[in-house]
Scaffold this motif. Structure first.
Motif, PDB file in Angstrom:
ATOM      1  N   MET A 173      23.341 -13.098  38.774  1.00 52.83           N
ATOM      2  CA  MET A 173      23.944 -11.817  38.437  1.00 52.83           C
ATOM      3  C   MET A 173      22.917 -10.703  38.669  1.00 52.83           C
ATOM      4  SD  MET A 173      25.286 -10.271  34.813  1.00 52.83           S
ATOM      5  CE  MET A 173      26.453 -11.520  34.424  1.00 52.83           C
ATOM      6  N   ARG A 174      23.347  -9.646  39.261  1.00 50.33           N
ATOM      7  CA  ARG A 174      22.484  -8.510  39.550  1.00 50.33           C
ATOM      8  C   ARG A 174      22.418  -7.589  38.337  1.00 50.33           C
ATOM      9  NH1 ARG A 174      23.864  -3.638  42.957  1.00 50.33           N
ATOM     10  NH2 ARG A 174      21.884  -2.590  43.069  1.00 50.33           N
ATOM     11  N   GLN A 175      21.190  -7.226  37.929  1.00 53.36           N
ATOM     12  CA  GLN A 175      21.006  -6.337  36.793  1.00 53.36           C
ATOM     13  C   GLN A 175      21.334  -4.904  37.200  1.00 53.36           C
ATOM     14  OE1 GLN A 175      17.040  -6.274  35.268  1.00 53.36           O
ATOM     15  NE2 GLN A 175      17.517  -4.842  33.652  1.00 53.36           N
ATOM     16  N   GLU A 176      22.052  -4.216  36.341  1.00 55.55           N
ATOM     17  CA  GLU A 176      22.389  -2.824  36.608  1.00 55.55           C
ATOM     18  C   GLU A 176      21.159  -1.956  36.412  1.00 55.55           C
ATOM     19  OE1 GLU A 176      25.345   0.615  34.853  1.00 55.55           O
ATOM     20  OE2 GLU A 176      25.795  -1.467  34.449  1.00 55.55           O
ATOM     21  N   ARG A 177      20.921  -1.055  37.328  1.00 57.91           N
ATOM     22  CA  ARG A 177      19.774  -0.151  37.260  1.00 57.91           C
ATOM     23  C   ARG A 177      20.238   1.215  36.788  1.00 57.91           C
ATOM     24  NH1 ARG A 177      15.544  -3.292  36.985  1.00 57.91           N
ATOM     25  NH2 ARG A 177      15.501  -4.823  38.623  1.00 57.91           N
ATOM     26  N   ASN A 178      19.485   1.783  35.863  1.00 56.13           N
ATOM     27  CA  ASN A 178      19.769   3.123  35.343  1.00 56.13           C
ATOM     28  C   ASN A 178      18.484   3.929  35.361  1.00 56.13           C
ATOM     29  OD1 ASN A 178      22.605   2.819  34.477  1.00 56.13           O
ATOM     30  ND2 ASN A 178      21.740   1.258  33.141  1.00 56.13           N
ATOM     31  N   PRO A 179      18.167   4.576  36.494  1.00 55.53           N
ATOM     32  CA  PRO A 179      16.937   5.359  36.573  1.00 55.53           C
ATOM     33  C   PRO A 179      16.861   6.404  35.457  1.00 55.53           C
ATOM     34  CG  PRO A 179      17.911   5.125  38.737  1.00 55.53           C
ATOM     35  CD  PRO A 179      18.922   4.609  37.747  1.00 55.53           C
ATOM     36  N   CYS A 180      15.695   6.498  34.854  1.00 60.64           N
ATOM     37  CA  CYS A 180      15.558   7.301  33.649  1.00 60.64           C
ATOM     38  C   CYS A 180      14.123   7.797  33.510  1.00 60.64           C
ATOM     39  CB  CYS A 180      15.919   6.385  32.472  1.00 60.64           C
ATOM     40  SG  CYS A 180      15.633   7.065  30.863  1.00 60.64           S
ATOM     41  N   VAL A 181      13.978   9.033  33.044  1.00 59.23           N
ATOM     42  CA  VAL A 181      12.680   9.573  32.624  1.00 59.23           C
ATOM     43  C   VAL A 181      12.738   9.644  31.110  1.00 59.23           C
ATOM     44  CG1 VAL A 181      11.159  11.588  32.644  1.00 59.23           C
ATOM     45  CG2 VAL A 181      12.341  10.910  34.730  1.00 59.23           C
ATOM     46  N   TYR A 182      11.668   9.235  30.463  1.00 62.63           N
ATOM     47  CA  TYR A 182      11.678   9.217  29.003  1.00 62.63           C
ATOM     48  C   TYR A 182      10.376   9.795  28.458  1.00 62.63           C
ATOM     49  CZ  TYR A 182       8.851   4.994  29.615  1.00 62.63           C
ATOM     50  OH  TYR A 182       7.865   4.107  29.977  1.00 62.63           O
ATOM     51  N   ILE A 183      10.478  10.327  27.240  1.00 64.04           N
ATOM     52  CA  ILE A 183       9.301  10.856  26.547  1.00 64.04           C
ATOM     53  C   ILE A 183       9.182  10.131  25.218  1.00 64.04           C
ATOM     54  CG2 ILE A 183       8.128  12.870  25.588  1.00 64.04           C
ATOM     55  CD1 ILE A 183       9.739  14.634  27.500  1.00 64.04           C
ATOM     56  N   LEU A 184       8.008   9.563  24.986  1.00 61.90           N
ATOM     57  CA  LEU A 184       7.688   8.929  23.716  1.00 61.90           C
ATOM     58  C   LEU A 184       6.689   9.814  22.973  1.00 61.90           C
ATOM     59  CD1 LEU A 184       6.966   5.256  24.900  1.00 61.90           C
ATOM     60  CD2 LEU A 184       9.134   6.193  24.084  1.00 61.90           C
ATOM     61  N   ALA A 185       6.716   9.740  21.647  1.00 63.63           N
ATOM     62  CA  ALA A 185       5.764  10.472  20.813  1.00 63.63           C
ATOM     63  C   ALA A 185       5.242   9.548  19.729  1.00 63.63           C
ATOM     64  CB  ALA A 185       6.435  11.694  20.184  1.00 63.63           C
ATOM     65  N   SER A 186       4.013   9.799  19.301  1.00 61.71           N
ATOM     66  CA  SER A 186       3.436   9.007  18.226  1.00 61.71           C
ATOM     67  C   SER A 186       4.031   9.433  16.883  1.00 61.71           C
ATOM     68  CB  SER A 186       1.916   9.184  18.194  1.00 61.71           C
ATOM     69  OG  SER A 186       1.572  10.545  18.024  1.00 61.71           O
ATOM     70  N   GLN A 187       4.418  10.684  16.788  1.00 53.96           N
ATOM     71  CA  GLN A 187       5.011  11.291  15.597  1.00 53.96           C
ATOM     72  C   GLN A 187       5.472  12.685  16.020  1.00 53.96           C
ATOM     73  OE1 GLN A 187       1.948  11.772  12.646  1.00 53.96           O
ATOM     74  NE2 GLN A 187       0.511  12.616  14.111  1.00 53.96           N
ATOM     75  N   PRO A 188       6.223  13.396  15.165  1.00 54.88           N
ATOM     76  CA  PRO A 188       6.593  14.762  15.542  1.00 54.88           C
ATOM     77  C   PRO A 188       5.345  15.592  15.879  1.00 54.88           C
ATOM     78  CG  PRO A 188       7.884  14.052  13.669  1.00 54.88           C
ATOM     79  CD  PRO A 188       6.849  12.984  13.912  1.00 54.88           C
ATOM     80  N   HIS A 189       5.358  16.229  17.024  1.00 57.43           N
ATOM     81  CA  HIS A 189       4.257  17.055  17.528  1.00 57.43           C
ATOM     82  C   HIS A 189       2.983  16.257  17.763  1.00 57.43           C
ATOM     83  CE1 HIS A 189       6.416  20.871  17.093  1.00 57.43           C
ATOM     84  NE2 HIS A 189       6.971  20.284  16.050  1.00 57.43           N
ATOM     85  N   GLY A 190       3.108  14.933  17.891  1.00 57.14           N
ATOM     86  CA  GLY A 190       1.941  14.075  18.092  1.00 57.14           C
ATOM     87  C   GLY A 190       1.643  13.855  19.563  1.00 57.14           C
ATOM     88  N   THR A 191       1.007  12.751  19.834  1.00 61.95           N
ATOM     89  CA  THR A 191       0.655  12.364  21.200  1.00 61.95           C
ATOM     90  C   THR A 191       1.930  12.071  21.980  1.00 61.95           C
ATOM     91  OG1 THR A 191      -1.388  11.394  20.367  1.00 61.95           O
ATOM     92  CG2 THR A 191      -0.665  10.701  22.559  1.00 61.95           C
ATOM     93  N   LEU A 192       2.008  12.590  23.209  1.00 66.81           N
ATOM     94  CA  LEU A 192       3.189  12.403  24.050  1.00 66.81           C
ATOM     95  C   LEU A 192       2.879  11.489  25.231  1.00 66.81           C
ATOM     96  CD1 LEU A 192       4.488  16.086  24.287  1.00 66.81           C
ATOM     97  CD2 LEU A 192       5.231  14.288  22.709  1.00 66.81           C
ATOM     98  N   TYR A 193       3.901  10.765  25.665  1.00 60.07           N
ATOM     99  CA  TYR A 193       3.806   9.929  26.859  1.00 60.07           C
ATOM    100  C   TYR A 193       5.092  10.115  27.648  1.00 60.07           C
ATOM    101  CZ  TYR A 193       3.782   5.822  29.870  1.00 60.07           C
ATOM    102  OH  TYR A 193       3.819   4.988  30.952  1.00 60.07           O
ATOM    103  N   ILE A 194       4.970  10.340  28.952  1.00 62.17           N
ATOM    104  CA  ILE A 194       6.132  10.482  29.831  1.00 62.17           C
ATOM    105  C   ILE A 194       6.118   9.324  30.815  1.00 62.17           C
ATOM    106  CG2 ILE A 194       7.231  11.914  31.596  1.00 62.17           C
ATOM    107  CD1 ILE A 194       5.923  14.337  30.201  1.00 62.17           C
TER     108      ILE A 194
END
Length: 111
Positions: free
Chosen positions: A1-22
């Motif tokens: 079975m072929r996995q469905e791909r959903n291209p996505c950009v995401y932003i993670l944070a350590s806490q509100p106004h904390g360290t960000l990762y894109i």
């Protein structure tokens, strides 16, 4: 079975106004699992950047990568403004995708 791909950009944070990762992925659920379980050593595991605060879906990976590069060039305040435009309380959006929410981060107070 072929996995469905959903291209996505995401932003993670350590806490509100904390360290960000894109980041960019074609499998947001899988990538969140990797971040939260420390499967890949690096920035997000070292700084405990696990709270999903924003994500954008794209029709193809090329456009997702272009957006990721654009966001990474932005000033920090522009990124914060973008997050707060749709998530002013910095809620962990991964809870809506089936993950337990990341709780508030405790800062030792020395007592």
């Amino acid at each position: 079975m072929r996995q469905e791909r959903n291209p996505c950009v995401y932003i993670l944070a350590s806490q509100p106004h904390g360290t960000l990762y894109i980041g960019v992925t074609s499998d947001l659920i899988g990538r969140l699992w990797q971040h939260r379980n420390g499967v890949v050593e690096g920035f997000t595991s070292r700084y405990k950047v696990h709270r999903l605060v924003r994500y954008e879906l794209f029709g193809d990976m090329e456009h997702a990568i272009l957006r990721e590069k654009q966001l990474k060039r932005w000033h920090r305040q522009w990124k914060i403004n973008l997050i707060e435009s749709e998530n002013p309380e910095w809620h962990d959006l991964a809870a809506g995708l089936g993950f337990p929410p990341v709780g508030p981060r405790r800062i030792p107070d020395g007592s």
